[in-house]
Structures are given as structure tokens and as C-alpha cells.
Design a protein around this motif. Sequence first.
Motif, PDB file in Angstrom:
ATOM      1  N   CYS A 279       0.814  -1.249   0.162  1.00  0.00           N
ATOM      2  CA  CYS A 279      -0.118  -0.115  -0.133  1.00  0.00           C
ATOM      3  C   CYS A 279       0.706   1.209  -0.531  1.00  0.00           C
ATOM      4  CB  CYS A 279      -1.215  -0.130   1.149  1.00  0.00           C
ATOM      5  SG  CYS A 279      -2.320   1.405   0.762  1.00  0.00           S
TER       6      CYS A 279
ATOM      7  N   LEU B 219      -6.467   2.392  -2.923  1.00  0.00           N
ATOM      8  CA  LEU B 219      -5.959   1.617  -2.428  1.00  0.00           C
ATOM      9  C   LEU B 219      -6.432   1.763  -0.945  1.00  0.00           C
ATOM     10  CD1 LEU B 219      -2.965   3.040  -4.294  1.00  0.00           C
ATOM     11  CD2 LEU B 219      -3.499   0.199  -4.273  1.00  0.00           C
TER      12      LEU B 219
ATOM     13  N   THR C  23      -7.179  -1.943   0.931  1.00  0.00           N
ATOM     14  CA  THR C  23      -6.356  -2.408   2.040  1.00  0.00           C
ATOM     15  C   THR C  23      -7.245  -2.855   3.548  1.00  0.00           C
ATOM     16  OG1 THR C  23      -4.441  -1.743   0.711  1.00  0.00           O
ATOM     17  CG2 THR C  23      -4.288  -2.343   3.393  1.00  0.00           C
TER      18      THR C  23
ATOM     19  N   TYR D 241      -0.402   4.407   6.884  1.00  0.00           N
ATOM     20  CA  TYR D 241       0.631   4.738   5.419  1.00  0.00           C
ATOM     21  C   TYR D 241       0.678   5.442   4.338  1.00  0.00           C
ATOM     22  CZ  TYR D 241      -0.498  -0.392   6.446  1.00  0.00           C
ATOM     23  OH  TYR D 241      -1.132  -1.469   7.028  1.00  0.00           O
TER      24      TYR D 241
END
Length: 182
Positions: free
Chosen positions: A60, A74, A78, A128
Motif C-alpha cells: 500500500c 488503495l 487495504t 500508510y
Amino acid sequence: MTPGLATMLAERLLRLVATLGLTFLIARHLGVAAFGLLSTAQAIVALTGPLTVLGLDQICVRELVVNPSRRPTLLGTTALLQLAAGGIASAICLGVALLLRSEIPGLLPFLTVLALLPLLQWPAIGEYTLRALGHNVTIAFGRIAATAGYVAFALVLVRADAPPVAFAWLVVADLGAARARV
């Protein structure tokens, strides 16, 4: 050494020292039997860790760096994959708890509480984004705040002579705070 790297290193060292000191304190407070049950439950849950993360953290972050315009897709994908994997890992932990309840008396309450840990993996998607943007100092300060809260609550539990299962809840709260820090 860059300021971000130095901050992250300081955060890791602080967490290591704090966790080590608290582990000794909690072990002394709980005694051999209860601390052994807590440690056994943590070890069983830790075995499901790789299933929960699925390696998606690195994928990611890399994809967020390469394709920042795809961020919502994304992060959503995820989060859903990690939540589903966390549900499976939690179910495995609960299954093991039921299988071992007669073999290891007293393990069931600890393992039931700690089975929540795999479900708390998905909120890390906020981290992330920060990692992809290079905001490592923000992440490190969030972790330092979470560590300070963990230490404070652990000391309160020890001082209040809390029951052993309260320390399993403390582990769950620590991960929850660490995941919600960003």
C-alpha cells in the motif's frame, strides 16, 4: 542522520525500555501463573499476525508513492482486506481458545480478550498515507504519545491491584491507541 530517522529511533528505544520495564512490573504484580496465561494468549494471537497484515502495508505504501491519485481506492481495499483477515484471525484465536480450555485452565478469558487484536490491524491505513508522504516524525510522536498512555494505564492497573484479565484489556487498548494515533 535525518531528524525523522533520529525521532523514529528515539521512539523505538523509548518503547523498548518502557515495555521492558512494564513487563517486569506486570510479571511481578500478576505472579507466575497469571502472567504465564497472559503470555501464552499473546503468543497464540501473535501467530496470526502475518495473516492479519498480509504484507499489505508495504504494498500500500509503495502504491501510494507511485499512484497518489488512487489513494481512496488503495486505502479502502487495504482496510477491507485487513479487516476480513483480522476477522479470520480472530475466529482462529477463539477456536484455539475453545480447543485449549480444558488443557490450559484459565486461558479462555485471556485469549477471548486478546482475540480482538487482529481486528485492530486495519486502522493502520492512516499511517500508510503518512509513510508514503514521508511524515515519519508525525508517526513517531503519535507512537510516543501512545506509549506514554500505555505506561500510565499500566501503572494505574498495578497500583489499583487490577485483576489479571485487565492487563489483557490493556494490551488491546495499547494497540488500539497505537493504531488510532494518526
